[in-house]
Enzyme design. Structure first.
Site, short mmCIF file in Angstrom:
data_model
loop_
_atom_site.label_atom_id
_atom_site.label_comp_id
_atom_site.label_asym_id
_atom_site.label_seq_id
_atom_site.Cartn_x
_atom_site.Cartn_y
_atom_site.Cartn_z
N ASP A 1 0.44 -0.61 13.46
CA ASP A 1 1.06 0.51 14.40
C ASP A 1 1.31 0.17 15.53
OD1 ASP A 1 -1.50 1.19 16.18
OD2 ASP A 1 -2.10 1.50 13.91
N GLN B 1 0.93 -1.22 -0.05
CA GLN B 1 0.06 -0.04 -0.08
C GLN B 1 0.87 1.23 -0.01
OE1 GLN B 1 -2.33 -1.14 3.28
NE2 GLN B 1 -0.60 -1.67 4.62
N ASP C 1 -1.12 -12.57 5.75
CA ASP C 1 -2.25 -12.21 5.46
C ASP C 1 -3.60 -12.64 6.65
OD1 ASP C 1 -5.13 -11.78 4.57
OD2 ASP C 1 -4.59 -12.08 2.46
N GLU D 1 -0.22 -9.43 10.98
CA GLU D 1 -0.10 -7.97 9.93
C GLU D 1 0.34 -8.20 8.93
OE1 GLU D 1 -1.08 -4.51 10.18
OE2 GLU D 1 -0.19 -4.71 8.14
N ASP E 1 -8.31 -5.08 13.57
CA ASP E 1 -8.03 -3.62 13.43
C ASP E 1 -7.49 -3.60 12.17
OD1 ASP E 1 -7.09 -1.02 14.02
OD2 ASP E 1 -5.23 -1.70 15.33
N SER E 2 -8.48 -3.27 11.18
CA SER E 2 -7.91 -3.33 9.92
C SER E 2 -8.22 -1.96 9.29
CB SER E 2 -9.10 -4.32 9.31
OG SER E 2 -10.29 -3.81 9.15
N THR E 3 -7.61 -2.02 7.96
CA THR E 3 -8.02 -0.81 7.37
C THR E 3 -9.37 -1.03 6.60
OG1 THR E 3 -7.09 -2.13 5.30
CG2 THR E 3 -5.54 -0.42 6.21
N ASP E 4 -10.02 0.12 5.90
CA ASP E 4 -11.11 0.00 5.33
C ASP E 4 -11.13 -0.82 4.36
OD1 ASP E 4 -13.37 1.97 6.72
OD2 ASP E 4 -11.40 2.92 6.76
N HIS F 1 -7.90 2.59 20.58
CA HIS F 1 -7.36 1.52 21.01
C HIS F 1 -7.60 1.15 22.50
CE1 HIS F 1 -3.68 2.72 17.99
NE2 HIS F 1 -4.40 1.88 17.57
N1 SAM Z 1 -7.49 2.08 13.28
C1 SAM Z 1 -7.19 1.98 11.86
C2 SAM Z 1 -8.34 2.43 10.98
O1 SAM Z 1 -9.66 2.17 11.24
O2 SAM Z 1 -8.00 3.23 10.21
C3 SAM Z 1 -6.62 0.87 11.36
C4 SAM Z 1 -4.89 1.01 11.71
S1 SAM Z 1 -3.99 -0.25 11.35
C5 SAM Z 1 -2.65 0.46 10.94
C6 SAM Z 1 -4.73 -1.25 9.97
C7 SAM Z 1 -3.76 -2.36 9.35
O3 SAM Z 1 -4.30 -3.54 8.73
C8 SAM Z 1 -2.68 -1.93 8.30
O4 SAM Z 1 -1.14 -2.03 9.07
C9 SAM Z 1 -2.60 -2.94 7.25
O5 SAM Z 1 -1.40 -3.24 6.81
C10 SAM Z 1 -3.22 -3.84 7.94
N2 SAM Z 1 -4.07 -4.93 7.05
C11 SAM Z 1 -4.73 -4.64 6.03
N3 SAM Z 1 -5.20 -5.82 5.39
C12 SAM Z 1 -4.64 -6.89 6.32
C13 SAM Z 1 -4.79 -8.20 5.98
N4 SAM Z 1 -5.44 -8.61 4.91
N5 SAM Z 1 -4.28 -9.17 6.85
C14 SAM Z 1 -3.57 -8.29 8.08
N6 SAM Z 1 -3.44 -7.20 8.00
C15 SAM Z 1 -3.85 -6.26 7.10
#
Ligand code: SAM
Length: 291
Positions: free
Chosen positions: A92, A37, A144, A112, A162-165, A68
């Site tokens: 993070d 990304q 993954d 992660e 705690d994922s991205t969107d 958190h």
């Molecule tokens: N609090 C945040 C938000 O809602 O905007 C989420 C923060 S955290 C940094 C999200 C993490 O999910 C990222 O570091 C990203 O690399 C990870 N991520 C995304 N897809 C993933 C997957 N398929 N498996 C594991 N981690 C994943």
């Protein structure tokens, strides 16, 4: 122009197609295209350090405590006997720091996908993730999350997504197959909590998760927190468990557990914990119509 005569840089979150939120970047600290990304870290006067992935705000040093604390302490204290916890995402490591405050947790696995986010957070977010890497209870897996939960034979009391969107690598973390795998790696009575977006802007994200949860779990619900970074009012944290009593634990019960845990918080209180499950009508309607 800035006071030094340099052009000002504004960085815009591109999550929504009709509304945009821009931060003034007083200083761009780091910018990279990782294997998974686009990553940018910058300094903002109000929010401190801001991390964006693929144009979406992930965390800021100023208000990370709200997200958190609410993601970690609500399920762990509602469960009451959690010893094993899984975090999916959370690069993070701010969530891991909150989980590890519970001395009753004997092992925390974090899966992660992007090693670069973790590496860079060790340096740039050490104000809120210090001590995580050195904690012998913490195990980091770079993989993954979908693959990990599908393959693992390990069991957990609490799983935190705690994922991205649901765009880019995070999209798979909102699918029925992923939630079904999580169900298989939860101990009986365990609880799943997910990052489920801002219902005012993203009702479908919440609705879809609740629909998937309700096919797998006895209790499919969400709770809320107000996090300044995630514009649009309340953020929803998805809640799925077969233990119907977890979300109705009394304030007295939660207060006793919180006192025993013996750490300070800045947003979380047992009263806030209980109130977080009282949903404004428009969010309750999304939940009710999705089950
Ligand atoms: N609090 C945040 C938000 O809602 O905007 C989420 C923060 S955290 C940094 C999200 C993490 O999910 C990222 O570091 C990203 O690399 C990870 N991520 C995304 N897809 C993933 C997957 N398929 N498996 C594991 N981690 C994943």
């Amino acid at each position: 122009m800035s006071e030094e005569g340099k052009p000002e840089r504004w960085i815009t979150e591109t999550l929504y197609d009709s509304v945009q939120f821009s931060f003034k970047a007083d200083q761009v600290i780091f910018e990279d295209h990782t294997e998974h990304q686009d990553l940018v870290l910058f300094q903002n006067r109000i929010f401190g350090k801001v991390l964006m992935l693929d144009g979406v705000t992930q965390v800021t040093s100023r208000d990370e405590f709200v997200y958190h604390e609410m993601m970690a302490h609500v399920p762990i204290l509602a469960h009451g006997k959690a010893t094993s916890v899984l975090i999916v995402g959370g690069g993070d490591c701010g969530l891991a720091e909150e989980v590890l405050k519970h001395k009753t947790v004997s092992n925390l696995v974090q899966v992660e996908i992007d090693a670069a986010v973790v590496d860079f957070s060790k340096t740039h977010f050490c104000d809120f993730n210090q001590g995580v890497m050195e904690d012998s209870r913490f195990e980091l897996v770079i993989d993954d999350g979908v693959k990990f939960v599908a393959d693992t034979a390990r069991k957990f009391d609490v799983v935190l997504v705690d994922s991205t969107d649901p765009i880019g690598p995070g999209a798979v973390l909102f699918t029925p197959a992923f939630y079904a795998s999580i169900k298989s790696c939860l101990n009986p009575g365990g609880v799943l909590v997910t990052q489920n977006g801002v219902p005012f802007y993203q009702p479908d994200e919440l609705s879809q998760s609740i629909t998937h949860f309700s096919k797998l779990f006895g209790d499919a619900f969400c709770y809320i927190a107000a996090i300044p970074t995630y514009i649009g009012g309340h953020m929803a944290l998805g809640w799925a468990t077969d233990n119907m009593s977890l979300r109705t634990a009394s304030v007295d019960t939660i207060s006793n557990r919180f006192e025993c845990a013996g750490f300070e918080t800045r947003y979380y209180t047992p009263q806030v914990h209980q109130a977080a499950f009282a949903l404004p009508r428009f969010i309750q309607n999304v939940v009710d119509s999705s089950r």
